[in-house]
Design an enzyme around this catalytic site. Structure first.
Site, PDB file in Angstrom:
ATOM      1  N   ASN A  19       0.895  -1.223  -0.051  1.00 34.17           N
ATOM      2  CA  ASN A  19      -0.229   0.210   0.078  1.00 34.17           C
ATOM      3  C   ASN A  19       0.690   1.121   0.078  1.00 34.17           C
ATOM      4  OD1 ASN A  19      -1.872   1.804   0.747  1.00 34.17           O
ATOM      5  ND2 ASN A  19      -2.941   0.889   1.977  1.00 34.17           N
ATOM      6  N   LYS A  26       2.981   0.995   3.279  1.00 36.25           N
ATOM      7  CA  LYS A  26       2.521   0.051   4.119  1.00 36.25           C
ATOM      8  C   LYS A  26       2.877  -1.553   3.661  1.00 36.25           C
ATOM      9  CE  LYS A  26      -1.048   2.363   6.392  1.00 36.25           C
ATOM     10  NZ  LYS A  26      -2.287   2.311   6.521  1.00 36.25           N
ATOM     11  N   ARG A  84      -2.437  -1.729  -3.674  1.00 39.47           N
ATOM     12  CA  ARG A  84      -3.329  -0.778  -3.077  1.00 39.47           C
ATOM     13  C   ARG A  84      -3.484  -0.178  -4.472  1.00 39.47           C
ATOM     14  NH1 ARG A  84      -4.535   3.208   0.354  1.00 39.47           N
ATOM     15  NH2 ARG A  84      -7.060   4.049  -0.080  1.00 39.47           N
ATOM     16  N   HIS A 173     -12.475   3.570  -0.570  1.00 42.60           N
ATOM     17  CA  HIS A 173     -11.803   2.419   0.952  1.00 42.60           C
ATOM     18  C   HIS A 173     -13.024   1.494   0.201  1.00 42.60           C
ATOM     19  CE1 HIS A 173     -12.282   5.550   4.399  1.00 42.60           C
ATOM     20  NE2 HIS A 173     -11.645   5.684   3.568  1.00 42.60           N
ATOM     21  N   HIS A 201     -17.668   2.461   7.421  1.00 39.61           N
ATOM     22  CA  HIS A 201     -16.150   2.620   7.199  1.00 39.61           C
ATOM     23  C   HIS A 201     -15.772   3.822   8.387  1.00 39.61           C
ATOM     24  CE1 HIS A 201     -11.938   1.170   6.630  1.00 39.61           C
ATOM     25  NE2 HIS A 201     -11.483   2.959   6.509  1.00 39.61           N
ATOM     26  N   ARG A 234     -10.789  15.922   6.715  1.00 43.78           N
ATOM     27  CA  ARG A 234     -11.525  15.899   5.772  1.00 43.78           C
ATOM     28  C   ARG A 234     -12.891  16.507   5.592  1.00 43.78           C
ATOM     29  NH1 ARG A 234     -10.366  10.596   2.641  1.00 43.78           N
ATOM     30  NH2 ARG A 234      -8.492  10.401   2.884  1.00 43.78           N
ATOM     31  N   ARG A 277     -10.184   9.499  20.381  1.00 40.50           N
ATOM     32  CA  ARG A 277     -10.045   9.219  21.630  1.00 40.50           C
ATOM     33  C   ARG A 277      -9.350  10.574  23.158  1.00 40.50           C
ATOM     34  NH1 ARG A 277      -5.526   4.875  19.924  1.00 40.50           N
ATOM     35  NH2 ARG A 277      -5.091   6.120  18.312  1.00 40.50           N
ATOM     36  N   GLY A 323     -11.060   2.807  12.321  1.00 43.30           N
ATOM     37  CA  GLY A 323     -10.537   2.606  13.964  1.00 43.30           C
ATOM     38  C   GLY A 323     -11.270   3.448  14.913  1.00 43.30           C
ATOM     39  N   ASN A 327     -13.665   0.585  17.841  1.00 41.27           N
ATOM     40  CA  ASN A 327     -13.054   0.706  18.636  1.00 41.27           C
ATOM     41  C   ASN A 327     -13.740   1.930  19.446  1.00 41.27           C
ATOM     42  OD1 ASN A 327     -10.704  -0.488  18.782  1.00 41.27           O
ATOM     43  ND2 ASN A 327     -10.291   0.743  17.545  1.00 41.27           N
ATOM     44  N   GLU A 377      -8.008  -5.175   4.992  1.00 42.54           N
ATOM     45  CA  GLU A 377      -8.022  -4.837   3.327  1.00 42.54           C
ATOM     46  C   GLU A 377      -6.779  -6.053   3.331  1.00 42.54           C
ATOM     47  OE1 GLU A 377      -8.133  -0.562   5.020  1.00 42.54           O
ATOM     48  OE2 GLU A 377      -9.223  -0.382   2.777  1.00 42.54           O
TER      49      GLU A 377
HETATM   50  P1  AMP Z   1      -7.881   3.997  10.773  1.00 42.33           P
HETATM   51  O1  AMP Z   1      -7.495   5.350   9.728  1.00 42.33           O
HETATM   52  O2  AMP Z   1      -8.848   3.062  10.429  1.00 42.33           O
HETATM   53  O3  AMP Z   1      -6.412   3.641  11.322  1.00 42.33           O
HETATM   54  O4  AMP Z   1      -8.150   4.673  12.142  1.00 42.33           O
HETATM   55  C1  AMP Z   1      -7.209   5.610  13.201  1.00 42.33           C
HETATM   56  C2  AMP Z   1      -8.485   6.545  13.714  1.00 42.33           C
HETATM   57  O5  AMP Z   1      -9.232   5.185  14.579  1.00 42.33           O
HETATM   58  C3  AMP Z   1      -7.735   7.770  14.655  1.00 42.33           C
HETATM   59  O6  AMP Z   1      -7.291   8.654  14.010  1.00 42.33           O
HETATM   60  C4  AMP Z   1      -8.348   7.485  16.088  1.00 42.33           C
HETATM   61  O7  AMP Z   1      -9.492   8.797  15.622  1.00 42.33           O
HETATM   62  C5  AMP Z   1      -9.654   6.096  15.789  1.00 42.33           C
HETATM   63  N1  AMP Z   1      -9.464   5.109  16.492  1.00 42.33           N
HETATM   64  C6  AMP Z   1      -8.387   4.535  17.031  1.00 42.33           C
HETATM   65  N2  AMP Z   1      -8.284   3.877  18.198  1.00 42.33           N
HETATM   66  C7  AMP Z   1      -9.408   4.532  18.875  1.00 42.33           C
HETATM   67  C8  AMP Z   1      -9.942   4.388  20.184  1.00 42.33           C
HETATM   68  N3  AMP Z   1     -10.192   3.538  20.702  1.00 42.33           N
HETATM   69  N4  AMP Z   1     -11.438   5.168  20.259  1.00 42.33           N
HETATM   70  C9  AMP Z   1     -11.487   6.207  19.970  1.00 42.33           C
HETATM   71  N5  AMP Z   1     -11.027   6.231  18.355  1.00 42.33           N
HETATM   72  C10 AMP Z   1      -9.656   5.411  18.000  1.00 42.33           C
END
Ligand code: AMP
Length: 391
Positions: A19, A26, A84, A173, A201, A234, A277, A323, A327, A377
């Site tokens: 990727n 990655k 990707r 996505h 997503h 964004r 978070r 993310g 979570n 992915e």
């Molecule tokens: P991703 O692009 O799928 O890697 O998601 C990244 C985003 O997931 C980060 O910017 C965080 O805002 C969110 N994230 C990751 N862990 C947590 C968590 N435990 N609680 C809330 N948001 C989270």
């Protein structure tokens, strides 16, 4: 053939997934007999101080890292490399075996994805130089959305102008939406062909899709990944006249507005943080800007859930992934609270339990299942790549 996994004895079974993104590369090396990750890695801050000089250098670093683990690109066990690729335009609607013509065609799509496709192309070129005879496959972020009907894919602008410049909703996505919608059907014990799912997503980039019987029929991202939900940095949907206003009244140039909407908007623009978070922590302390950012984020999400419920008619599941989706129990709860009229009843206890696997967080009585499904992915790209390379 090995009856257990469908591979020929002694045939190469490993797939390297690359990727090559705008500022990072990655990679994951998977064995397709058991989906084991043999190596994973990330080269960050490309072009920045302390990082790799450019994408070509980053890719060579990836090759060196694999070499160092005895898993180099020259291994006879490597079956293929999957890349990707963000934008496939209308030309690429499925994973595609890479040839010189395919590389040229992806290059022709650069105007549609100026931030992403050039990095993807460099990734392809470097690995093709290193292993010219190895099958390499492009897996497009747009491909899963190629089935969206014209009524949903078209913007209501002058048709000739739209066609001349390739302006339509492509969606992104797609690899994640494909994987997660299928995994949702499996979680429910149903066939994808009999399952209607709204996939949310929610990562740093965020998009929603409406999937009817395994086929995508609508999505929130458009010509570019800027449209739709509120994201980390964004804006998602804005009145297009905001752009004219910023130019005419604010005196901003096109690139400045592009940067503003892509990199300094969304959660970050509203409250100075793009990590959910941190926003949660600030909200707990009564921080008003963080609360506003959360509220705007959730409001937009609910709008799309309502819209896609109407698009699908019958909804079997609403699935959260990435993310934030995987979570943040707070986002999931706020997004679905009070939607009993749509047949959605959350189970607050199930929702609050931290988990890692695919799971249901709705009440047993809920007509619409609410699921959390970790996206993968890389596995999806590896499967697509292996299938084409071993055809
Ligand atoms: P991703 O692009 O799928 O890697 O998601 C990244 C985003 O997931 C980060 O910017 C965080 O805002 C969110 N994230 C990751 N862990 C947590 C968590 N435990 N609680 C809330 N948001 C989270």
């Amino acid at each position: 053939m090995n009856a257990a996994n469908g591979t020929k004895a002694g045939a190469p079974t490993r797939v390297l997934v690359i990727n090559s993104g705008s500022s990072s590369v990655k990679y994951q090396l998977l064995d397709m007999t058991d989906h084991a990750r043999l190596a994973t890695g990330l080269v960050e801050r490309i072009g920045e101080r302390g990082g790799a000089a450019d994408h070509a250098a980053a890719l060579r670093q990836v090759a060196d890292e694999l070499d160092g683990q005895g898993l180099g690109l020259d291994s006879p066990r490597l079956a293929a490399i999957g890349h990707r690729v963000v934008h496939g335009g209308t030309r690429f609607t499925a994973p595609t075996l890479i040839t010189d013509e395919v590389v040229t065609a992806i290059e022709e799509l650069v105007p549609l994805a100026p931030l992403h496709n050039p990095a993807n192309i460099t990734g392809i070129k470097v690995t093709r130089e290193l292993r010219p005879e190895l099958p390499q496959v492009a897996v497009f972020d747009t491909a899963f959305h190629a089935t969206i009907p014209e009524a949903a894919a078209r913007y209501a602008i002058d048709l000739a102008t739209a066609d001349r410049y390739g302006i339509r909703r492509y969606g992104f996505h797609g690899t994640s939406h494909a994987f997660v919608s299928r995994a949702t059907a499996a979680l429910l014990g149903r066939e994808p062909a009999d399952t209607n799912v709204i996939v949310l997503h929610l990562g740093n980039g965020a998009s929603a899709s409406a999937v009817r019987g395994g086929v995508c029929v609508d999505t929130s991202m458009g010509l570019t990944p800027l449209e739709g939900l509120v994201m980390g940095t964004r804006s998602g949907d804005v009145d297009p006249a905001v752009v004219f206003h910023l130019e005419r009244v604010g005196g901003l140039g096109t690139d400045e507005i592009d940067t503003l909407l892509n990199k300094r908007s969304g959660l970050l623009g509203l409250c100075g943080d793009n990590d959910m978070r941190e926003i949660g922590r600030r909200m707990a302390e009564g921080d008003k800007a963080a609360q506003l950012a959360f509220d705007v984020y959730v409001h937009r999400l609910r709008r799309y859930i309502g819209a896609f419920s109407a698009v699908l008619g019958r909804v079997d599941a609403i699935t959260f992934t990435a993310g934030v989706g995987e979570n943040s129990a707070a986002v999931r709860e706020a997004a679905l609270l009070g939607l009993d009229n749509l047949g959605v009843t959350m189970d607050p206890v199930r929702n609050a339990v931290r988990g890692t696997g695919a799971r249901l967080v709705s009440a047993s009585s809920s007509r619409v299942a609410v699921a959390v499904v970790p996206t993968d992915e890389e596995l999806e790209i590896a499967r697509d790549t292996y299938a084409l390379a071993t055809e």
